[in-house]
Design a protein around this motif. Structure first.
Motif, PDB file in Angstrom:
ATOM      1  N   LYS A 384      43.176  31.821  54.495  1.00 45.99           N
ATOM      2  CA  LYS A 384      44.179  32.665  53.845  1.00 45.99           C
ATOM      3  C   LYS A 384      43.879  32.870  52.365  1.00 45.99           C
ATOM      4  CE  LYS A 384      46.251  33.446  57.540  1.00 45.99           C
ATOM      5  NZ  LYS A 384      45.979  34.754  58.146  1.00 45.99           N
ATOM      6  N   LEU A 385      43.844  31.780  51.608  1.00 44.52           N
ATOM      7  CA  LEU A 385      43.718  31.926  50.155  1.00 44.52           C
ATOM      8  C   LEU A 385      42.287  32.098  49.678  1.00 44.52           C
ATOM      9  CD1 LEU A 385      46.281  29.380  48.701  1.00 44.52           C
ATOM     10  CD2 LEU A 385      46.437  31.867  48.757  1.00 44.52           C
ATOM     11  N   ALA A 386      41.349  31.539  50.413  1.00 46.14           N
ATOM     12  CA  ALA A 386      39.955  31.619  49.990  1.00 46.14           C
ATOM     13  C   ALA A 386      39.097  31.778  51.243  1.00 46.14           C
ATOM     14  CB  ALA A 386      39.564  30.377  49.203  1.00 46.14           C
TER      15      ALA A 386
ATOM     16  N   VAL B 161      50.605  37.496  46.438  1.00 45.83           N
ATOM     17  CA  VAL B 161      49.444  36.648  46.709  1.00 45.83           C
ATOM     18  C   VAL B 161      48.165  37.273  46.155  1.00 45.83           C
ATOM     19  CG1 VAL B 161      48.915  37.487  49.063  1.00 45.83           C
ATOM     20  CG2 VAL B 161      48.398  35.139  48.428  1.00 45.83           C
ATOM     21  N   ALA B 162      48.040  38.605  46.225  1.00 44.52           N
ATOM     22  CA  ALA B 162      46.832  39.260  45.706  1.00 44.52           C
ATOM     23  C   ALA B 162      46.761  39.132  44.190  1.00 44.52           C
ATOM     24  CB  ALA B 162      46.803  40.728  46.126  1.00 44.52           C
ATOM     25  N   ARG B 165      45.980  35.551  43.201  1.00 47.49           N
ATOM     26  CA  ARG B 165      44.578  35.239  43.509  1.00 47.49           C
ATOM     27  C   ARG B 165      43.657  35.836  42.440  1.00 47.49           C
ATOM     28  NH1 ARG B 165      41.739  31.553  46.001  1.00 47.49           N
ATOM     29  NH2 ARG B 165      40.780  31.664  43.960  1.00 47.49           N
ATOM     30  N   ILE B 210      48.808  28.644  45.442  1.00 46.00           N
ATOM     31  CA  ILE B 210      48.116  29.566  44.527  1.00 46.00           C
ATOM     32  C   ILE B 210      48.972  29.818  43.285  1.00 46.00           C
ATOM     33  CG2 ILE B 210      48.888  31.705  45.716  1.00 46.00           C
ATOM     34  CD1 ILE B 210      45.366  31.350  44.405  1.00 46.00           C
ATOM     35  N   GLY B 519      44.723  44.154  47.216  1.00 44.21           N
ATOM     36  CA  GLY B 519      45.750  43.931  48.231  1.00 44.21           C
ATOM     37  C   GLY B 519      46.400  45.184  48.764  1.00 44.21           C
ATOM     38  N   CYS B 531      43.615  38.542  49.876  1.00 42.47           N
ATOM     39  CA  CYS B 531      42.901  37.649  48.962  1.00 42.47           C
ATOM     40  C   CYS B 531      41.446  38.068  48.801  1.00 42.47           C
ATOM     41  CB  CYS B 531      43.000  36.202  49.435  1.00 42.47           C
ATOM     42  SG  CYS B 531      44.614  35.481  49.077  1.00 42.47           S
ATOM     43  N   ASN B 532      40.817  38.490  49.908  1.00 39.43           N
ATOM     44  CA  ASN B 532      39.446  38.996  49.794  1.00 39.43           C
ATOM     45  C   ASN B 532      39.383  40.178  48.832  1.00 39.43           C
ATOM     46  OD1 ASN B 532      37.767  37.351  51.260  1.00 39.43           O
ATOM     47  ND2 ASN B 532      37.913  38.524  53.161  1.00 39.43           N
ATOM     48  N   GLN B 535      39.854  39.041  45.252  1.00 36.18           N
ATOM     49  CA  GLN B 535      38.679  38.375  44.692  1.00 36.18           C
ATOM     50  C   GLN B 535      37.571  39.379  44.402  1.00 36.18           C
ATOM     51  OE1 GLN B 535      38.159  34.837  47.467  1.00 36.18           O
ATOM     52  NE2 GLN B 535      38.498  33.868  45.487  1.00 36.18           N
TER      53      GLN B 535
END
Lengths: 434, 637
Positions: A384-386, B161-162, B165, B210, B519, B531-532, B535
């Motif tokens: 999920k997070l990474a 969350v995005a 992150r 996070i 996101g 999250c991908n 990042q």
């Protein structure tokens, strides 16, 4: 004995497909030195071998080549093609990869890619780069936009006639070349080892690859590519232009009888894309897609699917039970209709395409301590997070190596892996553990 | 290199090399490439003509570079695909060969010729375009990219969350980060979720983790209760005005009682609201921020069904998936025989998929804003089945019926959730979009609602299913950010989500340099996918700001001081604030007012050139003289 060559980099990327190239570029743009290891003789992976991509219908060569060229010309990236990784270990805070350069039997420092050897070589071999439909020579450059443009000799088929050596203007041919081992040391690594198609010969019910006009989806990619084997779409057995073409979805995905329980994510969309391209190439042909669920979930994909329906492509919710050789080179499908009256019916098509799924092209077992999931793809420890973290410290994963993915999801994940790798480089530089 | 090169380029005879690409067969199947080469080889100034299967490939590029190194050419024309694909490729090749990369012109003979014309006409048109490009190439001047200083500071808008992150990653790479969130809490929509598919992790744990990381990083400054109200500047040097104000109480969509913020501790998690970042402002304040890049992470909102859509609002037994997920995320441990919703046991329930997703023009009605969500929301199938499995596991007596169009459990581990749902005896019915299920109140009987469907899996049989609860699997819509879109001039796609540069290869960048996407503001995605993307956006941002400067294309307006009369018409017409200003200058002892360009702001749109009455303005690399020469050459060809 010669001392093993040891090369130092910040990051090592294993796999030179679109995932590996994107990770390498995103790291190199942050001024890290990157080595890319590719097992094939050219970078570009599966993407460079496609015809067009969904849903933009961009020509795949046209949008992959710039990435390949950008990586090849980046000051911070070195490419190592035709290499195998034997082991990847961590010791004293560094990763050590032991690599074998496979022999091309052509001196890479001398070869200028002029193809004189290829023109003179008398041996013809089916060209897998063209779906096996064309012939290539025993000494060859993989394809016209391959990087690097270096010839290699296919020793299995070489007749050792010496013609290539005779015509080579730079005396680059070296029949006695040996595999060479070398070591790359780096602080971090990205695994971008990609996929291969589910093998066609595993499913008895689908003819095990023995029915001539049943082809794989990648073979169809080649038939549709502008620089493909015939430059037009004809069926392999007799060169007839097919009037009726069928797609068998989930051929090698969502199929417990093959031990492949997962969805391969891209097959619905590539089948729709190919069907659209076929409607352009063969406007009179009937195209049918036999499917379980149409999974057009990405950005713009559902609209693409609806367009295909509006274009008259037939979608039949059905599971294909058996594929058999019919008369006149045609192919017989036995299908269980899941709608309509639900009977088992037979339908005949001129050409059948198996929408094959994805299986991993690399197994880390015995090479590095990176675990895999039940699906045999590399295990993500924090999905999920990474999502790019693996079980090995400082080693990240990107693209289909971590499960089936389309190009855009691969690109995003490759960027994420580069981010994690650069974070790792950053933290290890300041002496902290990750 | 530049001075030497300029002398060469301007003083020496101009020698144009023309490089024509077959593009596999994309071009050469329709344009007679050899005839084209023949047609243009004797044009004025042309020194060499080459053709190649793929000019963008390494051998193709080497062809050009060898001619440059051998002194055969000092201007390059490539005739191939659209410049958006390969202009940069060829400029790069030319630069590596030691020539100024702007002495280059691109003729698009694919999109503009071979894909739309055939036969002799195609070759004829290609000849015209190449002749025009040659005429322009002869008039090109060497240019240098514009270098602007870049602040090593990034701003993330949205602390879901995005956003969290991206903020953590940017800070980790040494950038100062401002994380802006309009609510008093951080964590975004993830804070409303329960167990995530397919790992079963608790969303609360994931988002708290996070958020804690972001709060602990002293490079990240969190501005909660804050909105962006002012935007100006350009990549490397954006200036934002933020407004931070006390939250309106009561706050919390889930529980309409007052949340006493003064009782909350920093880092405390509040279901459906998020994580408390430590403080709330007691009075309104304005904050100015100078930042190098902006990451958009404004997220999504759940589709809200229209009144009466599958009985929504007509019966309180019709709820959305978002409501159900929130409910079961915090369902008490002391369970009974049945799940209780609004005080009533749920003995039988129905899920209906694709509510507010996969809408089809002509079948579905647009909402009052004219929105029709034609896209698939990607996350609802797996989330629905996960909820079904959870309910069946906890309340084995509850019967579940699932009405779907296609089950899209595409992700890793998701197919297993589908299989588990089947194993747990969830009953599936499939419907066509033109024949959706109907939800009605029952007239008598044990169950308050009746779902009727024409089930295509049983040969179109009409089936009536009485239930206690109907759950609508609602999709995602982009968070409405009209003000930001207008202020920042952000590109928006037909689906209402922010539009990336290239949907395949550049998913986290927008056309506005220095602004990135993370996101669900770009498209529906799940937590891992968001999250991908975050990042990836952080990686691009870091690469952009790492060197402390950014290089921009030099195709911007320039003023000819000999001609400028200071009318100010250009400034009035210019769409970019601050790109053109009127400045006083001393000319022959007299003070005159003249236009002055800020190159980093100018987008090279050319509007000022069109309105200037004295032809004092030109766009570098696209001058009026060059255009005129192109037109003449195309007409003459």
């Amino acid at each position: 004995m010669k001392e093993t060559l040891r090369l130092q980099y910040d990051a090592l990327v294993i796999g030179g497909g679109i995932a590996g190239l994107q990770s390498a570029l995103d790291l190199a743009d942050q001024d890290f030195k990157v080595a890319v290891i590719e097992k094939d003789a050219t970078i570009g992976g599966k993407m460079i071998r496609l015809s067009k991509v969904f849903p933009t219908l961009d020509c795949a060569s046209c949008i992959t080549t710039p990435k390949m060229a950008a990586a090849a010309h980046h000051d911070n990236i070195d490419l190592f093609t035709y290499c195998e990784v034997n082991s990847l270990d961590r010791s004293q805070g560094r990763l050590k990869a032991s690599i074998t350069q496979k022999p091309r039997y052509v001196d890479p420092d001398k070869c200028i890619g002029c193809r004189q050897c290829e023109y003179q070589c008398p041996v013809y071999v089916p060209d897998q780069e063209q779906g096996g439909f064309n012939l290539r020579k025993a000494v060859y450059i993989p394809f016209s936009n391959a990087i690097p443009q270096l010839a290699l000799i296919d020793v299995e088929h070489c007749a050792l006639c010496g013609k290539c050596a005779k015509v080579c203007p730079t005396e680059a041919i070296d029949y006695f070349q040996q595999p060479e081992d070398f070591v790359i040391e780096a602080k971090t690594a990205v695994l971008a080892t990609g996929f291969k198609l589910t093998p066609m010969d595993q499913k008895k019910e689908y003819g095990q690859g023995q029915i001539p006009n049943v082809i794989s989806s990648l073979q169809m990619e080649r038939l549709l590519a502008p620089h493909g084997p015939y430059q037009r779409v004809i069926r392999p057995s007799d060169g007839k232009e097919p009037d009726s073409i069928a797609y068998v979805q989930c051929a090698g995905s969502r199929d417990l009888s093959l031990g492949i329980s997962y969805c391969s994510r891209v097959c619905c969309m590539y089948a729709i894309k190919q069907a659209m391209l076929l409607s352009g190439a063969l406007p009179l042909a009937d195209i049918t897609i036999y499917y379980m669920d149409i999974r057009a979930f990405g950005k713009g994909y559902e609209q693409f699917f609806q367009n295909a329906k509006a274009m008259g492509i037939e979608f039949v919710k059905a599971k294909v039970g058996r594929i058999e050789q019919g008369e006149n080179h045609n192919v017989l499908l036995r299908i269980e209709e899941q709608e309509g009256d639900g009977r088992v019916v037979r339908r005949e098509h001129d050409l059948v395409v198996l929408s094959l799924g994805m299986v991993p092209d690399w197994n880390p077992a015995g090479i590095c301590p990176v675990g895999t999931g039940d699906d045999a793809f590399i295990k993500c420890v924090r999905p999920k997070l990474a999502p790019t973290l693996t079980e090995m410290e400082g080693v990240f994963v990107a693209g289909v190596a971590a499960g089936p993915k389309d190009i855009v999801d691969t690109i995003a994940e490759a960027g994420a892996a580069a981010m994690e790798a650069s974070n790792y480089l950053n933290s290890s530089a300041s002496g902290r553990a990750a | 290199m530049s001075t030497n090169q300029e002398k060469k380029a301007t003083g020496e005879q101009k020698k144009v090399g023309i490089y024509i690409c077959h593009c596999g067969g994309n071009i050469s199947d329709h344009v007679d490439v050899e005839k084209l080469a023949e047609n243009v080889k004797d044009l004025d100034g042309v020194a060499v003509v080459h053709t190649n299967t793929f000019m963008c490939s390494d051998p193709g590029q080497e062809l050009i570079q060898n001619d440059i190194r051998d002194g055969k050419v000092n201007r390059v024309v490539v005739a191939s695909c659209a410049p958006s694909l390969h202009e940069l490729t060829f400029r790069g090749a030319i630069k590596r060969a030691g020539m100024n990369p702007y002495l280059y012109e691109h003729a698009n003979i694919r999109e503009q010729v071979s894909w739309v014309h055939h036969g002799d006409q195609a070759t004829e048109k290609a000849t015209g375009l190449v002749a025009g490009a040659v005429a322009k190439a002869l008039r090109l001047q060497p240019l240098e990219p514009i270098r602007v200083e870049a602040r090593r500071h990034a701003t993330v808008i949205g602390a879901g969350v995005a956003g969290l992150r991206a903020a953590c990653d940017l800070a980790c790479r040494g950038l100062e980060v401002a994380l802006i969130e309009k609510s008093p809490f951080i964590g975004g929509r993830t804070a409303s979720l329960g167990r995530l598919v397919p790992t079963g992790e608790q969303a609360e744990e994931v988002i708290t983790q996070i958020a804690a990381k972001a709060m602990a990083n002293d490079k990240v400054t969190i501005y909660s209760c804050t909105e962006v109200v002012g935007f100006e500047g350009f990549v490397g040097n954006f200036r934002l005005t933020l407004k931070r104000k006390p939250p309106e109480e009561p706050y919390s969509a889930a529980e309409p009682q007052k949340i006493r913020m003064d009782h909350l501790e920093k880092g405390e998690f509040l279901p459906a609201a998020g994580i408390f970042p430590g403080d709330v402002p007691d009075k309104e304040q304005e904050i100015f921020l100078e930042t190098g890049a902006i990451v958009m992470a404004t997220g999504f909102r759940s589709y809200v069904p229209g009144e009466g859509e599958y009985g929504y609002l007509h019966s309180d037994k019709v709820i959305t998936l978002a409501e159900l997920v929130e409910l079961i995320a915090r369902y008490p441990d002391r369970r009974g025989r049945f799940l209780q919703v609004k005080g009533k046991p749920v003995r039988r329930m129905a899920f209906i998929h694709c509510v507010g997703s996969r809408q089809i023009p002509g079948i579905h009605e647009p909402d009052q804003d004219g929105r029709l969500n034609e896209y698939c929301s990607r996350t609802c199938c797996a989330a629905t089945l996960q909820a079904a499995v959870q309910i069946r596991s906890s309340f084995p007596e509850t019967q579940i019926f699932d009405f779907y169009r296609d089950i899209r459990t595409y992700g890793r581990g998701q197919e297993e959730v589908y299989r588990e749902a089947s194993r747990q005896r969830v009953t599936f019915f499939r419907f066509e979009p033109e024949d959706p299920p109907r939800v009605q109140k029952s007239s008598g009987g044990k169950f308050p609602l009746l779902v009727s469907v024409k089930d295509t899996l049983t040969f179109g049989e009409q089936i009536d299913v009485p239930v206690d609860l109907v759950v609508l699997a609602t999709g995602m819509e982009p968070t409405p950010i009209k003000e930001l879109v207008e202020m920042m001039k952000l590109p928006v796609g037909a689906d209402g989500f922010l539009q990336e540069v290239h949907p395949k290869l550049r998913p986290v960048e927008v056309a506005n340099t220095g602004i990135l996407l993370a996101g669900t503001c770009q498209a529906p995605m799940d937590v891992g996918e968001a999250c991908n993307a975050a990042q990836a956006a952080a990686a691009k941002t870091t690469a952009m700001l790492a060197r402390g400067y950014v290089e921009l294309d030099p195709f911007v307006a320039r003023v000819d001081p000999e001609r400028c009369k200071g009318t100010g018409l250009c400034r009035e017409a210019c769409p970019i604030e601050g790109a053109i200003e009127l400045k006083e200058r001393q000319v022959d002892g007299k003070t005159v007012v003249q236009a002055q360009i800020t190159p980093a702001l100018c987008t090279g749109c050319g509007i000022c050139v069109a309105v200037c009455p004295s032809r004092a303005l030109d766009i570098n690399g696209w001058t009026l003289e060059q255009y005129e020469a192109m037109v003449d050459a195309i007409v003459a060809a």
